[in-house]
Each structure stands twice: as C-alpha cells, then as structure tokens.
Design a protein around this motif. Structure first.
Motif, PDB file in Angstrom:
ATOM      1  N   MET A 127      29.928  50.574   7.249  1.00  0.00           N
ATOM      2  CA  MET A 127      30.636  51.433   6.328  1.00  0.00           C
ATOM      3  C   MET A 127      29.670  52.588   5.305  1.00  0.00           C
ATOM      4  O   MET A 127      29.806  53.558   4.985  1.00  0.00           O
ATOM      5  N   ARG A 128      28.522  51.680   5.118  1.00  0.00           N
ATOM      6  CA  ARG A 128      27.659  52.070   4.473  1.00  0.00           C
ATOM      7  C   ARG A 128      26.813  53.348   5.061  1.00  0.00           C
ATOM      8  O   ARG A 128      26.643  54.440   4.383  1.00  0.00           O
ATOM      9  N   ALA A 129      26.938  53.436   6.433  1.00  0.00           N
ATOM     10  CA  ALA A 129      26.407  54.600   7.097  1.00  0.00           C
ATOM     11  C   ALA A 129      27.584  55.675   7.299  1.00  0.00           C
ATOM     12  O   ALA A 129      27.242  56.630   7.985  1.00  0.00           O
ATOM     13  N   GLY A 130      28.851  55.487   7.019  1.00  0.00           N
ATOM     14  CA  GLY A 130      29.651  56.394   6.982  1.00  0.00           C
ATOM     15  C   GLY A 130      30.252  56.307   8.560  1.00  0.00           C
ATOM     16  O   GLY A 130      30.963  57.201   8.761  1.00  0.00           O
ATOM     17  N   THR A 131      29.899  55.354   9.384  1.00  0.00           N
ATOM     18  CA  THR A 131      30.567  55.506  10.869  1.00  0.00           C
ATOM     19  C   THR A 131      31.845  54.590  10.888  1.00  0.00           C
ATOM     20  O   THR A 131      32.461  54.586  11.894  1.00  0.00           O
ATOM     21  N   TYR A 177      36.555  33.755   9.219  1.00  0.00           N
ATOM     22  CA  TYR A 177      36.118  34.860  10.329  1.00  0.00           C
ATOM     23  C   TYR A 177      35.890  36.083   9.847  1.00  0.00           C
ATOM     24  O   TYR A 177      35.153  36.663   9.938  1.00  0.00           O
ATOM     25  N   MET A 178      36.416  36.316   8.358  1.00  0.00           N
ATOM     26  CA  MET A 178      36.426  37.455   7.539  1.00  0.00           C
ATOM     27  C   MET A 178      34.901  37.641   7.083  1.00  0.00           C
ATOM     28  O   MET A 178      34.260  38.725   6.834  1.00  0.00           O
ATOM     29  N   ARG A 179      34.083  36.342   6.871  1.00  0.00           N
ATOM     30  CA  ARG A 179      32.816  36.421   6.552  1.00  0.00           C
ATOM     31  C   ARG A 179      31.967  36.925   7.716  1.00  0.00           C
ATOM     32  O   ARG A 179      31.056  38.115   7.393  1.00  0.00           O
ATOM     33  N   LEU A 180      32.188  36.505   8.916  1.00  0.00           N
ATOM     34  CA  LEU A 180      31.555  37.081   9.946  1.00  0.00           C
ATOM     35  C   LEU A 180      31.839  38.752  10.119  1.00  0.00           C
ATOM     36  O   LEU A 180      30.966  39.598  10.500  1.00  0.00           O
ATOM     37  N   LEU A 181      33.106  39.393  10.006  1.00  0.00           N
ATOM     38  CA  LEU A 181      33.493  40.509  10.048  1.00  0.00           C
ATOM     39  C   LEU A 181      32.862  41.351   8.842  1.00  0.00           C
ATOM     40  O   LEU A 181      32.212  42.532   9.086  1.00  0.00           O
ATOM     41  N   SER A 182      32.682  40.825   7.726  1.00  0.00           N
ATOM     42  CA  SER A 182      31.927  41.548   6.628  1.00  0.00           C
ATOM     43  C   SER A 182      30.738  41.888   6.739  1.00  0.00           C
ATOM     44  O   SER A 182      30.247  42.970   6.765  1.00  0.00           O
ATOM     45  N   ASN A 183      29.863  40.443   7.472  1.00  0.00           N
ATOM     46  CA  ASN A 183      28.246  40.963   7.702  1.00  0.00           C
ATOM     47  C   ASN A 183      28.201  42.274   8.887  1.00  0.00           C
ATOM     48  O   ASN A 183      27.177  42.705   8.760  1.00  0.00           O
ATOM     49  N   HIS A 184      29.285  42.319   9.686  1.00  0.00           N
ATOM     50  CA  HIS A 184      29.161  43.113  10.765  1.00  0.00           C
ATOM     51  C   HIS A 184      29.489  44.611  10.215  1.00  0.00           C
ATOM     52  O   HIS A 184      28.828  45.518  10.771  1.00  0.00           O
ATOM     53  N   VAL A 185      30.658  44.774   9.348  1.00  0.00           N
ATOM     54  CA  VAL A 185      31.025  46.114   9.158  1.00  0.00           C
ATOM     55  C   VAL A 185      30.451  46.667   7.968  1.00  0.00           C
ATOM     56  O   VAL A 185      30.301  48.037   7.901  1.00  0.00           O
ATOM     57  N   ALA A 186      29.825  45.797   7.174  1.00  0.00           N
ATOM     58  CA  ALA A 186      29.208  46.436   5.898  1.00  0.00           C
ATOM     59  C   ALA A 186      28.141  47.394   6.336  1.00  0.00           C
ATOM     60  O   ALA A 186      28.419  48.444   5.655  1.00  0.00           O
ATOM     61  N   PRO A 187      27.083  47.381   7.014  1.00  0.00           N
ATOM     62  CA  PRO A 187      26.292  48.545   7.411  1.00  0.00           C
ATOM     63  C   PRO A 187      27.070  49.641   7.797  1.00  0.00           C
ATOM     64  O   PRO A 187      26.443  50.694   7.818  1.00  0.00           O
ATOM     65  N   ILE A 203      31.433  44.198  -0.283  1.00  0.00           N
ATOM     66  CA  ILE A 203      32.243  44.118   0.865  1.00  0.00           C
ATOM     67  C   ILE A 203      33.312  43.096   0.856  1.00  0.00           C
ATOM     68  O   ILE A 203      34.269  43.317   1.380  1.00  0.00           O
ATOM     69  N   TYR A 204      33.087  42.143  -0.109  1.00  0.00           N
ATOM     70  CA  TYR A 204      34.189  41.101  -0.187  1.00  0.00           C
ATOM     71  C   TYR A 204      35.183  41.417  -1.036  1.00  0.00           C
ATOM     72  O   TYR A 204      36.603  41.101  -0.757  1.00  0.00           O
ATOM     73  N   GLU A 205      35.072  42.493  -1.959  1.00  0.00           N
ATOM     74  CA  GLU A 205      36.003  43.069  -2.732  1.00  0.00           C
ATOM     75  C   GLU A 205      36.845  44.034  -1.662  1.00  0.00           C
ATOM     76  O   GLU A 205      38.185  44.093  -1.857  1.00  0.00           O
ATOM     77  N   LEU A 206      36.327  44.609  -0.729  1.00  0.00           N
ATOM     78  CA  LEU A 206      36.849  45.694   0.090  1.00  0.00           C
ATOM     79  C   LEU A 206      37.899  44.716   0.977  1.00  0.00           C
ATOM     80  O   LEU A 206      39.180  45.272   1.214  1.00  0.00           O
ATOM     81  N   ILE A 207      37.524  43.540   1.324  1.00  0.00           N
ATOM     82  CA  ILE A 207      38.220  42.622   2.018  1.00  0.00           C
ATOM     83  C   ILE A 207      39.439  42.119   1.509  1.00  0.00           C
ATOM     84  O   ILE A 207      40.731  42.228   1.809  1.00  0.00           O
ATOM     85  N   ALA A 208      39.246  41.881   0.119  1.00  0.00           N
ATOM     86  CA  ALA A 208      40.329  41.460  -0.729  1.00  0.00           C
ATOM     87  C   ALA A 208      41.488  42.738  -0.848  1.00  0.00           C
ATOM     88  O   ALA A 208      42.712  42.607  -0.822  1.00  0.00           O
ATOM     89  N   ASP A 266      42.806  54.095  -1.792  1.00  0.00           N
ATOM     90  CA  ASP A 266      41.892  55.002  -2.620  1.00  0.00           C
ATOM     91  C   ASP A 266      40.784  54.009  -2.972  1.00  0.00           C
ATOM     92  O   ASP A 266      39.473  54.398  -2.974  1.00  0.00           O
ATOM     93  N   ASP A 267      41.064  52.985  -3.685  1.00  0.00           N
ATOM     94  CA  ASP A 267      40.062  51.878  -4.029  1.00  0.00           C
ATOM     95  C   ASP A 267      39.132  51.396  -2.737  1.00  0.00           C
ATOM     96  O   ASP A 267      38.165  51.053  -2.931  1.00  0.00           O
ATOM     97  N   GLN A 268      39.601  51.355  -1.592  1.00  0.00           N
ATOM     98  CA  GLN A 268      38.943  50.914  -0.541  1.00  0.00           C
ATOM     99  C   GLN A 268      37.827  51.989   0.089  1.00  0.00           C
ATOM    100  O   GLN A 268      36.784  51.483   0.144  1.00  0.00           O
ATOM    101  N   ARG A 269      38.329  53.245  -0.080  1.00  0.00           N
ATOM    102  CA  ARG A 269      37.248  54.087   0.170  1.00  0.00           C
ATOM    103  C   ARG A 269      36.257  54.250  -0.916  1.00  0.00           C
ATOM    104  O   ARG A 269      35.210  54.694  -0.505  1.00  0.00           O
ATOM    105  N   ALA A 270      36.572  54.152  -1.981  1.00  0.00           N
ATOM    106  CA  ALA A 270      35.334  54.063  -3.061  1.00  0.00           C
ATOM    107  C   ALA A 270      34.511  52.751  -2.841  1.00  0.00           C
ATOM    108  O   ALA A 270      33.236  53.041  -3.130  1.00  0.00           O
TER     109      ALA A 270
END
Length: 207
Positions: free
Chosen positions: A144-148, A132-142, A95-100, A84-88
């Motif tokens: 997730m923001r776009a809802g895709t 590698y999570m830093r690379l991943l976070s920069n890629h997935v953040a937009p 994005i770093y909190e999401l990865i945690a 639930d926290d992840q979805r919020a």
C-alpha cells in the motif's frame, strides 16, 4: 435520543414493552412529522438489542402508525466516508487503523441485512479470523505504501452497486472482496487447506 423511555418490566416481553412505549410516544406527539427513527438509536434508548425494536416497528407499521423505509442513504454515506478514510490511511497511516476501517465497512453492510442471527454468525467468524489479520497487515503494508495495492479493496465498486440498487452485483463485489483477501492469506499461509467451493449465486434462490 432523550425521549424518556423507561426500562422494560419483566412482567411483559421486551418486544411488547418497546411496542407499548413507542405507540404511546407516537400518540402523545413525541416525534415530529416525517422524523426518521433508526433501529440502532431506538435500541440504544431502550437498552435492548435491535430485534425487539424491529418487531415493534413492524407492528406499528401494520397499524399505519409509521412507514418502514428501505432507503439506505445514511448507510451509503457512512460507507463512502469509511472508504475515503481507508484511502487516506493507506498512504501514510496505521495499517491497523486501516484494518479496523475495513471491518467497519463490512459490518455496516451486514447490519443492514436486518438479521441479528446472520450478524452474530459473521461476528463469530471474524473473531476467529482476527489473528490472521496481523499476518495480513505485515504483508500488505509495504504494498500500500508503494501504491501497488488499493487500500479500500473493492469497496468503491460495492458502493456503486448499492447506489444503483443492483444488489446482485453488490453481493458479487462483496464476495470478490472477501475472496481477494482469502487469496492473499493463502499466499502467506500455504499450509491452509483448499477452501470448499460455495455457489454464492444460489443464495436467495427458491429451492
């Protein structure tokens, strides 16, 4: 947990010390009937790892002093809260909190295996995987923001399988969750060698 446990003396093994103190605590009525004791809370009270506590509880269970429950309701509740926290967070949080939160979700499952060795191996792999999570976070953040992209991955499906006690399905969903992350990383790190196929379905089968 304030039960007055004392540090285990070096003259006896840690496991024996934990066993003796727990046995005494049960005999003098330090616990309520039906009280739930978790390995993690007892290990914290004794200042030990989970292993000696787990072995002491097994010895006490063999003496019919207590019952070892296989009920993972508390863990399922935690997994649901993390999801639930992840979805919020995925909508407008860090994005770093999401990865945690993702790590917390997976490590809750890995701890429930009851294997300290397995958990340590997985922890070592995550330690090496961290950069590698830093690379991943920069890629997935937009995305997730776009809802895709679903912020919680396949975590909802994993929880559903655990609730159904379908542990084969739960394993497959965890593998699919990890594989999806691997595929995303390969897309942004094309120089990484092809992974060696692993037959996850073979795990747990007798040779």
């Amino acid at each position: 947990m304030a039960l007055g446990f004392e540090p285990v003396s070096g003259r006896i093994t840690v496991q024996d010390g934990v066993y003796q103190q727990l046995r005494h605590a049960l005999m003098v009525g330090s616990f309520d009937p039906g009280q739930v004791l978790t390995i993690a809370s007892l290990a914290e009270a004794f200042g030990t790892s989970n292993m000696p506590v787990r072995e002491a509880l097994r010895r006490l269970a063999a003496e019919n002093a207590l019952e070892i429950s296989q009920n993972a309701a508390a863990e399922i509740g935690l997994l649901q809260r993390v999801t639930d926290d992840q979805r919020a967070i995925g909508r407008d949080g860090s994005i770093y909190e999401l990865i945690a939160k993702n790590q917390q979700f997976h490590f809750t499952i890995y701890r429930a295996s009851g294997s300290d060795v397995l958990f340590q191996l997985i922890e070592t792999l995550w330690l090496r995987f961290g950069p590698y999570m830093r690379l991943l976070s920069n890629h997935v953040a937009p995305l997730m923001r776009a809802g895709t992209m679903e912020p919680s991955g396949r975590h909802v499906a994993i929880i559903a399988a655990i609730k159904d006690k379908d542990f084969t399905r739960a394993r497959d969903e965890v593998v699919a969750d990890i594989t999806a992350t691997q595929a995303t990383l390969r897309a942004i790190c094309p120089d990484v060698p092809e992974p060696r196929p692993v037959d996850f379905a073979a795990f747990g089968r007798a040779p």
